[in-house]
Each structure stands twice: as C-alpha cells, then as structure tokens.
Design an enzyme around this catalytic site. Structure first.
Site, PDB file in Angstrom:
ATOM      1  N   ARG A 145       0.623  -0.989   0.049  1.00 30.04           N
ATOM      2  CA  ARG A 145       0.008   0.013   0.058  1.00 30.04           C
ATOM      3  C   ARG A 145       0.906   1.172  -0.113  1.00 30.04           C
ATOM      4  O   ARG A 145       1.921   1.225   0.601  1.00 30.04           O
ATOM      5  CB  ARG A 145      -0.839  -0.108   1.161  1.00 30.04           C
ATOM      6  CG  ARG A 145      -1.990  -0.889   1.187  1.00 30.04           C
ATOM      7  CD  ARG A 145      -3.078  -0.867   0.008  1.00 30.04           C
ATOM      8  NE  ARG A 145      -4.221  -1.594   0.239  1.00 30.04           N
ATOM      9  CZ  ARG A 145      -4.192  -2.805  -0.401  1.00 30.04           C
ATOM     10  NH1 ARG A 145      -3.192  -3.367  -1.417  1.00 30.04           N
ATOM     11  NH2 ARG A 145      -5.277  -3.694  -0.259  1.00 30.04           N
TER      12      ARG A 145
ATOM     13  N   HIS B 153      -1.072   0.401  -9.906  1.00 28.39           N
ATOM     14  CA  HIS B 153      -1.850  -0.632  -9.013  1.00 28.39           C
ATOM     15  C   HIS B 153      -2.624  -1.704  -9.655  1.00 28.39           C
ATOM     16  O   HIS B 153      -3.692  -2.425  -9.609  1.00 28.39           O
ATOM     17  CB  HIS B 153      -2.868  -0.186  -7.897  1.00 28.39           C
ATOM     18  CG  HIS B 153      -3.190  -0.812  -6.679  1.00 28.39           C
ATOM     19  ND1 HIS B 153      -3.797  -0.236  -5.448  1.00 28.39           N
ATOM     20  CD2 HIS B 153      -3.086  -2.221  -6.459  1.00 28.39           C
ATOM     21  CE1 HIS B 153      -3.927  -1.009  -4.549  1.00 28.39           C
ATOM     22  NE2 HIS B 153      -3.388  -2.206  -5.086  1.00 28.39           N
TER      23      HIS B 153
ATOM     24  N   GLU C  22      -3.357   7.992  -3.900  1.00 27.45           N
ATOM     25  CA  GLU C  22      -3.609   7.056  -4.894  1.00 27.45           C
ATOM     26  C   GLU C  22      -5.021   7.215  -5.596  1.00 27.45           C
ATOM     27  O   GLU C  22      -5.997   7.223  -4.597  1.00 27.45           O
ATOM     28  CB  GLU C  22      -3.598   5.550  -4.433  1.00 27.45           C
ATOM     29  CG  GLU C  22      -3.571   4.348  -5.763  1.00 27.45           C
ATOM     30  CD  GLU C  22      -3.011   3.155  -5.360  1.00 27.45           C
ATOM     31  OE1 GLU C  22      -1.947   2.905  -4.763  1.00 27.45           O
ATOM     32  OE2 GLU C  22      -4.090   2.162  -5.709  1.00 27.45           O
TER      33      GLU C  22
END
Length: 316
Positions: free
Chosen positions: A229, A277, A258
């Site tokens: 993360r 991602h 993000e």
C-alpha cells in the site's frame, strides 16, 4: 446441507462468483434468505454494512480485498459477523509483478525506457543480491519461491518473527529466507539491502514505516519495490531521497495519494517506475477470488474453519 449464499451487488463479477458458490456445493440466494454474503464489487464497499444490517441471518461475509483498510470501520462495528478477506488470494500475480519491478529497477529500465538516444550502460545483478522483504504473508511466500533461482540472501521482517524456527532459521511459511526478524531490527538490516520489497498489510503500526530515517539507512544503489500500500512510504521523504540520489530508485505499484495526481513529482523522476496498482488486475483477481469462494463455501458446508479470517486486533 447446502449453504445459502447471497452474491451482491449486481455487477460484472457476480456471475463468476455465483458459479463459484455452486461449485462449492452452495446455493445462490437472495440476501434475506442467506446465511452468507459474497461481496462482488470492491468499489461499493460502503453498501456492505447496510446490507448486512438489513439481513441479520447473514453469519459470515467473504470480502474481495486482501487488506481490510477499505472496510475496517464496517467490520469493526459488526463483531457478531464472521468476516473473511482475500489474504493470500492474489499472492501469485502480485509476487510476479514485484519481481518484474525489481528487475526493471536494478537493471536500468527507468533510464532506458525514457531514453531517446544510445545511453551508457548501467544496472546491477539480482543474482546473489541482498534482499529484504517487509511482510510475512502470502505475497512474501510466493516471492521467496520466485527469488530462489537468483540465489539472493533474503531477510524477512515480519510482525511475529517467533513463527520462525529457532536461531532465526526460516519457518515452513518463509522457506527461502536466510533469516526472519522483527520490525525492531529493520534499521539494522537496511544498510546491507540491495532491494527492499514492501509486501505487508497496512495498519496503524505500519503506516509510514519507510520514511526519511529508513531511506537514509539504505545504500545509495538500493531500490525499493512497493506492491503493498502507498501509505507504507512517506511520499514526501521518498521524493526527496530520489531527487538527491540517496537511493538507487523506487518501483511502485501503489502510491500515496492514489491515484497519483497528474503532475506529481514521482511521475517525472528518472529513478522512479510506476504502475497503476495492477500487480493483480481485476480479470486476474476474479478467477482467484472465485477459487477462494468455492473453497470457503465447501468448508462451511463441511463444518470446517474457513480460509482468510479477519483479525481485527492485528488489523488484517
């Protein structure tokens, strides 16, 4: 007896997950008649709590996430429900992506992919490199197996190092690691690290685990690979370290914030590689999540413990 399972909400994933329920010996049901819920749409997490509250017969919920931070408040507020997440489900594709990012970083692809003329040679070998992996879950297990042919000296930093064998030898779930240590030894292992992988859950204890001090402890050739993360790294500190050439570079599949905004400094830094991602794409992940659903429905029907329980005290 067949397990009655609701698969909600209606979305493109639902038919595949409904088939997975049937393969596990379950019966797809409406929420008001179900004892279990499989959540099919990660982007609509805010609806899970409402649906569970409206259908008190639901005893357990299968979440699509590996990490529970998108739904931690929902889960915490409903302790009477059994919650299961996707921990370990996506380990294989994410570990593969992590290895790709590491090789691209240390072999100079950040430079070569941007080049418009013939450039000078650069890069280091992964063969025999000193590798540190933060995290002791499924991604780490898969990554250790993928790293084995490279003969790396691997240190795993995990929250519960005592799960390893005596004298620091690797346990069965960290096979391939030379040693397993706790977070308190992180600053001791960083100075000898060529590649640092982040593959741990995001919790209050691990948020910002890599900041200015940790970046300063790394060698100037070290690459950071983050497939966990974005919040594990203090972004401002990383930008400064990359600008100063304090580390070799960073290969990031996750960022904080993000999505990474247009014009953010990380986009233009020559020693930074970014993927959006996609270590596990929705298409890859659906097949793998379906396998978990099938397994857990079959286990519940057999009265056996399910895979991937959420541990609120640990944050994952």
């Amino acid at each position: 007896m067949s397990v009655l399972v609701a698969v909600e909400p209606d979305c493109w994933r639902r038919p595949v997950l409904a088939e997975a329920v049937v393969r596990g010996g379950g019966t797809v049901s409406t929420p008001d008649g179900a004892s279990a819920l499989v959540w099919a749409e990660p982007t609509q997490a805010h609806l899970i709590g409402e649906l569970v509250d409206a259908n008190p017969a639901i005893e357990w919920v299968q979440l699509p996430y590996a990490g529970i931070e998108p739904v931690v408040d929902i889960v915490t507020a409903r302790p009477a429900v059994e919650w299961y997440c996707g921990k370990g489900v996506y380990a294989e594709p994410v570990a593969e992506h992590a290895l790709m990012l590491a090789l691209a970083g240390i072999r100079g692809m950040a430079t070569y992919a941007r080049a418009t003329d013939w450039t000078a040679p650069e890069g280091r070998n992964l063969l025999g490199a000193s590798v540190t992996v933060l995290g002791g879950g499924g991604i780490t297990d898969s990554l250790l197996r993928l790293l084995a042919p490279f003969g790396c000296e691997v240190t795993v930093v995990r929250n519960r190092p005592m799960l390893s064998a005596p004298h620091g030898a690797a346990s069965s779930d960290t096979a391939g690691a030379a040693r397993v240590v706790g977070p308190d030894e992180l600053t001791q292992v960083l100075p000898g690290t060529d590649v640092l992988f982040l593959a741990l859950a995001l919790t209050p204890d691990t948020a910002g685990i890599i900041g200015a001090a940790e970046l300063a402890a790394l060698p100037d050739h070290a690459w950071i690979v983050n497939v966990a993360r974005g919040g594990h790294i203090v972004t401002e500190d990383l930008v400064e370290a990359l600008r100063a050439g304090q580390i070799g570079g960073a290969a990031l599949d996750v960022t904080d914030p993000e999505p990474l905004p247009d014009g953010h400094p990380l986009w233009s830094l020559p020693n930074c590689l970014i993927t959006p991602h996609i270590g596990n794409t929705p298409e890859m992940g659906l097949v793998l999540l379906a396998e978990r659903v099938t397994a857990n429905v079959a286990l519940r029907a057999a009265g056996e413990p399910l895979i991937g329980p959420v541990y609120l005290d640990l944050g994952y």
